[in-house]
Design an enzyme around this catalytic site. Structure first.
Site, short mmCIF file in Angstrom:
data_model
loop_
_atom_site.label_atom_id
_atom_site.label_comp_id
_atom_site.label_asym_id
_atom_site.label_seq_id
_atom_site.Cartn_x
_atom_site.Cartn_y
_atom_site.Cartn_z
N LYS A 66 51.59 47.74 20.14
CA LYS A 66 52.03 46.40 19.75
C LYS A 66 51.71 46.03 18.30
O LYS A 66 51.70 44.87 17.92
CB LYS A 66 51.48 45.30 20.70
CG LYS A 66 51.58 45.57 22.16
CD LYS A 66 52.84 46.30 22.58
CE LYS A 66 54.11 45.53 22.45
NZ LYS A 66 55.29 46.42 22.77
N GLY A 68 53.60 47.32 15.87
CA GLY A 68 54.83 47.53 15.09
C GLY A 68 55.27 48.99 15.09
O GLY A 68 55.97 49.44 14.18
N HIS A 126 49.77 56.79 20.09
CA HIS A 126 48.86 55.65 20.17
C HIS A 126 47.42 56.16 20.30
O HIS A 126 46.49 55.38 20.44
CB HIS A 126 49.15 54.81 21.42
CG HIS A 126 50.41 53.99 21.35
ND1 HIS A 126 50.80 53.33 20.22
CD2 HIS A 126 51.33 53.69 22.30
CE1 HIS A 126 51.93 52.65 20.48
NE2 HIS A 126 52.26 52.87 21.72
N SER A 156 51.33 39.91 21.41
CA SER A 156 52.43 40.84 21.66
C SER A 156 52.15 41.68 22.91
O SER A 156 53.02 41.90 23.74
CB SER A 156 52.62 41.73 20.43
OG SER A 156 53.76 42.51 20.57
N ARG A 283 60.79 41.59 20.28
CA ARG A 283 60.60 40.22 20.76
C ARG A 283 60.84 39.26 19.60
O ARG A 283 61.96 38.85 19.37
CB ARG A 283 59.19 40.08 21.37
CG ARG A 283 59.00 38.82 22.20
CD ARG A 283 57.57 38.75 22.72
NE ARG A 283 56.59 38.62 21.68
CZ ARG A 283 56.13 37.47 21.18
NH1 ARG A 283 56.59 36.33 21.66
NH2 ARG A 283 55.22 37.45 20.22
N LYS A 284 59.81 38.92 18.85
CA LYS A 284 59.98 38.00 17.71
C LYS A 284 59.87 38.70 16.36
O LYS A 284 60.61 38.41 15.44
CB LYS A 284 58.93 36.90 17.78
CG LYS A 284 59.26 35.77 18.71
CD LYS A 284 58.41 34.57 18.35
CE LYS A 284 58.82 33.35 19.15
NZ LYS A 284 57.86 32.25 18.93
P1 A3P Z 1 56.07 40.62 18.80
O1 A3P Z 1 55.78 40.79 20.25
O2 A3P Z 1 55.00 39.86 18.08
O3 A3P Z 1 57.42 40.09 18.53
P2 A3P Z 1 55.26 48.03 19.14
O4 A3P Z 1 56.51 48.55 18.54
O5 A3P Z 1 54.01 48.67 18.58
O6 A3P Z 1 55.32 48.02 20.62
O7 A3P Z 1 55.11 46.52 18.65
C1 A3P Z 1 56.02 45.56 19.07
C2 A3P Z 1 55.99 44.42 18.11
O8 A3P Z 1 56.71 44.78 16.92
C3 A3P Z 1 56.71 43.20 18.69
O9 A3P Z 1 56.04 42.08 18.13
C4 A3P Z 1 58.12 43.38 18.14
O10 A3P Z 1 58.88 42.22 18.12
C5 A3P Z 1 57.80 43.89 16.74
N1 A3P Z 1 58.93 44.62 16.15
C6 A3P Z 1 59.75 45.53 16.74
N2 A3P Z 1 60.67 45.96 15.88
C7 A3P Z 1 60.45 45.33 14.71
C8 A3P Z 1 61.08 45.36 13.42
N3 A3P Z 1 62.14 46.10 13.22
N4 A3P Z 1 60.58 44.57 12.46
C9 A3P Z 1 59.51 43.79 12.68
N5 A3P Z 1 58.85 43.71 13.86
C10 A3P Z 1 59.32 44.49 14.87
#
Ligand code: A3P
Length: 317
Positions: A66, A68, A126, A156, A283-284
């Site tokens: 989570k 990014g 991870h 997240s 998500r956001k």
């Molecule tokens: P949020 O839940 O705060 O929106 P991971 O990829 O490690 O699982 O992390 C997921 C987080 O990265 C989520 O955060 C997701 O929305 C965000 N995310 C995914 N793709 C992204 C992108 N292209 N740019 C910025 N944030 C991104």
């Protein structure tokens, strides 16, 4: 043998049966070498020292979940393969970033799939640094570690967990208590960050340490640095021609989340029978969304803990 280990190797099932477990998240977590894992990932990581042969030209994208990961995968893949694909025939138009850069520990084809990938490989993980197969440090391969502000990472995680377990979604207080105690998949969060941070200080040419917030505030700068680190720097012509800009826009959450492949479909979660919607990975994608979910006390409590854990390391997130 049924456990895939040769007689001289550790059988994951036998070892896992001896380890402490804890309930709370959508699947139980198992404590191994001071970190918590879901069973499927742990199984692969126990086998990895014997089955994963690092190559000097591998690039490993490492993250605490989570932070990014999806974004980093998209950016690194697009940068590294920019001479192979145009933006019109790009694999990311039809495949989710999770799939384009496989995880070492939770790829459907397992470690055999990773072993058969052609060089140069782009692999994600991870896994905490101290649990990675030891050959990785001596192979000279590159590691890019992406970290994220702890409160945003926690929020997240909480949302993602709820999307995995819709029937009985975990409440934020329960999720917080687990996170605070370090009990999250691949956690404790702070030790995960610290291990890669220390490694990046010792081997800056091989371990690049990046912050989600840095990409968010200056994506062009970070993407240029990433390309240089990966050994494929952008040329002046590319910069002038707007290629860096195109990469950033192509990998932005706005453009990725609007692709059919990321709006529909799902991935089978490695440690449970749950299908995770592709859309849950987008998500956001904001900095500071924690304010919409965490109270002041909870936020301060986590800040204090992480500050204390990072004290003296030079790491600030
Ligand atoms: P949020 O839940 O705060 O929106 P991971 O990829 O490690 O699982 O992390 C997921 C987080 O990265 C989520 O955060 C997701 O929305 C965000 N995310 C995914 N793709 C992204 C992108 N292209 N740019 C910025 N944030 C991104």
């Amino acid at each position: 043998s049924p456990c895939e280990a040769t007689p001289s190797e550790v059988c994951p099932e036998t070892l896992i049966a001896t380890l402490p477990t804890r309930e709370g998240w959508s699947t139980p977590l198992i404590l191994y070498k001071k970190f918590w894992f879901r069973s499927a990932a742990l199984r692969s990581l126990i086998l990895a020292p014997a089955k994963f042969v690092p190559r000097h030209d591998d690039t490993i994208l490492a993250t605490h979940p989570k932070s990014g990961t999806t974004w980093l995968k998209a950016l690194a893949f697009t940068v590294a393969n920019r001479h192979r694909y145009t933006f019109a025939d790009h694999p990311l138009l039809t495949r989710i970033p999770q799939d384009v850069v496989p995880f070492l520990e939770i790829t459907p084809g397992g470690l055999d799939y990773v072993e058969k990938m052609p060089s140069p490989r782009l692999i994600s993980t991870h896994c905490p640094f101290s649990v990675l197969p030891p050959g990785i440090s001596s192979s000279g391969c590159r590691i890019v570690y992406l970290c994220r502000e702890p409160k945003d990472t926690f929020v997240s995680r909480w949302h993602f967990e709820r999307s995995m377990c819709k029937a009985d979604p975990i409440g934020i207080n329960d999720a917080f208590n687990l996170f605070y105690e370090g009990c999250t998949p691949y956690g404790p969060f702070w030790n995960h960050n610290l291990e890669y941070w220390k490694e990046s200080l010792m081997r800056p040419k091989e371990v690049m340490f990046v912050r989600y917030e840095e990409i968010f505030s200056d994506p062009l700068k970070v993407v240029r640095e990433l390309a240089s680190f990966l050994g494929v720097p952008f040329t002046e012509d590319e910069v002038q021609g707007g290629v860096v800009d195109q990469v950033v826009r192509f990998c932005s959450i706005e453009s990725l989340r609007n692709l059919d492949v990321n709006k529909t479909g799902g991935i089978e979660h490695a440690a449970s029978n749950v299908i995770i919607d592709h859309s849950s990975f987008f998500r956001k994608g904001k900095v500071g969304d924690w304010v919409n979910h965490m109270g002041k006390d909870m936020a301060e409590k986590l800040d204090r803990l992480v500050e204390d854990k990072f004290k003296g390391s030079g790491l600030e997130i």
